[in-house]
Design an enzyme around this catalytic site. Structure first.
Site, short mmCIF file in Angstrom:
data_model
loop_
_atom_site.label_atom_id
_atom_site.label_comp_id
_atom_site.label_asym_id
_atom_site.label_seq_id
_atom_site.Cartn_x
_atom_site.Cartn_y
_atom_site.Cartn_z
N ASN A 162 0.80 -1.23 0.00
CA ASN A 162 0.00 0.00 0.00
C ASN A 162 0.83 1.28 0.00
OD1 ASN A 162 0.63 -0.84 2.72
ND2 ASN A 162 -0.75 0.75 3.45
N GLU B 24 4.33 -3.90 12.26
CA GLU B 24 3.47 -2.74 12.04
C GLU B 24 2.26 -3.27 11.29
OE1 GLU B 24 1.19 -0.27 11.00
OE2 GLU B 24 2.48 -0.01 9.24
N CYS C 91 -3.34 1.66 6.82
CA CYS C 91 -3.61 1.08 8.14
C CYS C 91 -4.35 2.04 9.06
CB CYS C 91 -2.30 0.67 8.81
SG CYS C 91 -1.35 -0.54 7.88
#
Length: 477
Positions: free
Chosen positions: A155, A250, A284
């Protein structure tokens, strides 16, 4: 169009012959834009061996020279920013205005990593605070861990590679990199640029592949740290097979933004529209759950609907496009299914909801069920849901009622409310008078619960990518 090639880079060589080849297609146009050569198991073994063998050589490079190389890379990327931005847009379907921003952030990340290479400081600790230490003194140093495995997602395919390779090299480590299969072209171009900037050929080995390739790296005892950005399922698998090594994760979230009764509703709506649908929601910390005080929910919903419908959906290479595609059509089909499920469960479809290939219209849902996927899970797509609340305590409780805890936002002009919320939310970061989706690359970024372990940002990543070494001097009496 020139067909680009993504190749493994192992032991100082680009590998392509006699390897499985996959076509790389644009998720927007469907046209073939490149090809990717997959690493074999033997390739991964060679890369691991080469990375391990290089760790002492990389550790010997002076901090000054590591900083110089990283800053040269930042300067080269500045010169190439339009080419890199267009390639991300082609490969990912991310709008050009977003990819230009990602390149700018990547330049910052490399510059910051270079600066932090010069800040590997320790401290001096007198021994005489202890009765037994009157004739002793200790000095601490930050030393490289050795081998860092960097596994990155699609992403933010440029900046997130920079966030791992930059700090790893700044700290004096050798790195084995496995970028996302969906965005191997941009990873290849970045590695070429780093080599042009003077990165030693043995500093980074790159392998291309899927789950099995990643697992082979994670299991290997020659790796000291796994730095992974991705999903919860994969992260749990990593933790199960990693063995005795440090794991930095993460991960995702279903980010909450709270709009209180006294908030500037127009500003909140404008920010939520921009940060809920950039990169088609594939972030996210993308705005997903918006808890709005019941006294202003109708007004805010109308304002947000208006802002969402201003967004231009289309060709990611056009400069005025706001929303491009998802990473592939399968992801768009899942988003479409989740929207339909939410409506069937009682949510009101305010705007959007339609799919065309890999593209989904920016979608606003009002009052989705609290047990629905669009509330409980990470959407990772262009869906925002508005959920009314009566008291701020209720908004806090609902935000915390999640397996995730990455980042959140709160819009209010009452500072006591802002700090009440900020301290009570179980997340890694809270943005006051902003949405959940705001990050600067020098800040500590990461979450709690199933949103991860550790923090990104060059300074904070380097803390995890180094060890504290102590040297003690005992002074004769």
């Amino acid at each position: 169009m020139t067909i680009l090639e993504a190749k493994p880079f192992i032991n100082g060589k680009w590998i392509s012959s006699d390897r499985e080849v996959l076509e790389v297609t644009s998720p927007y146009s469907g046209e073939v834009i490149g090809k990717q050569y997959l690493a074999t198991s033997d390739d991964v073994e060679e890369a691991l061996a080469a990375t391990f063998a290089a760790k002492k050589d990389i550790a010997k490079i002076t901090s000054y020279n590591r900083a110089k190389i990283l800053k040269k890379a930042a300067a080269l990327l500045e010169q190439e920013k339009e080419r890199f931005a267009k390639l991300i847009s082609l490969e990912l379907g991310k709008p050009l205005k977003n990819t230009l921003d990602e390149v700018a952030r990547s330049i910052e990340t490399l510059e910051l990593s270079g600066e932090e290479a010069k800040r590997l400081t320790g401290e001096t600790l007198p021994g005489d605070v202890s009765e037994r230490g009157s004739q002793a003194i200790a000095t601490t140093f930050r030393v490289p861990v050795g081998v860092v495995a960097a596994i990155t997602p699609f992403n933010a395919p440029l900046n997130l590679v920079c966030h791992k390779v930059g700090p790893s090299f700044a700290a004096g480590n050798s790195t084995i990199l496995k970028p996302a299969p969906q965005t191997a072209l941009i990873a290849t171009e970045l590695l070429k640029l780093l080599l042009e900037a003077g990165l030693p050929e043995n500093a980074v080995n790159m392998v291309l592949g899927g789950i099995e390739t990643g697992q082979q790296i994670v299991k290997d005892d020659r790796v000291n740290i796994i730095s992974f950005t991705g999903g919860t399922v994969a992260s749990k698998n990593i933790c199960e097979i990693a063995g005795m090594k440090k794991v930095l994760l993460e991960l995702g979230g279903n980010a909450s933004t709270i709009v209180h009764e006294d908030a500037d509703l127009k500003r909140a709506a404008d920010i939520c529209a921009k940060t809920g649908f950039s990169n088609s929601g594939q972030s996210c910390i993308s705005v997903q759950r918006v808890y709005v005080h019941k006294s202003v929910v109708e007004e805010f919903a109308e304002l947000l609907k208006t802002e969402i419908e201003k967004l231009k959906v289309g060709d990611p290479l056009l400069p005025d496009t706001d929303v491009g595609t998802l990473v592939h059509e399968g992801a768009a089909e899942r988003i479409e299914q989740w929207i339909n499920e939410a409506v069937q469960e009682g949510a009101t479809l305010v705007t959007g909801g339609k799919r065309n290939g890999a593209s989904v219209q920016p979608t606003l849902l009002l009052n989705p069920a609290k047990t629905s996927n669009v509330v409980c899970q990470e959407v990772f797509g262009p869906i925002v849901g508005i959920i009314p609340y009566e008291t701020i305590e209720e908004a806090i409780e609902e935000t915390n009622n999640s397996e995730f805890g990455l980042q959140a936002g709160i819009f209010t002009n009452k500072m006591d409310v802002a700090y009440q919320v900020a301290h009570a939310l179980e997340v890694g970061g809270v943005v006051i008078n902003g949405s959940s989706n705001f990050r600067l690359d020098h800040w500590p970024y990461g979450g709690v619960k199933n949103s991860g372990i550790g923090r990104e940002g060059p300074r904070y990543a380097i803390e995890d990518m180094t060890e504290t070494k102590m040297i003690v001097l005992r002074i004769p009496e």
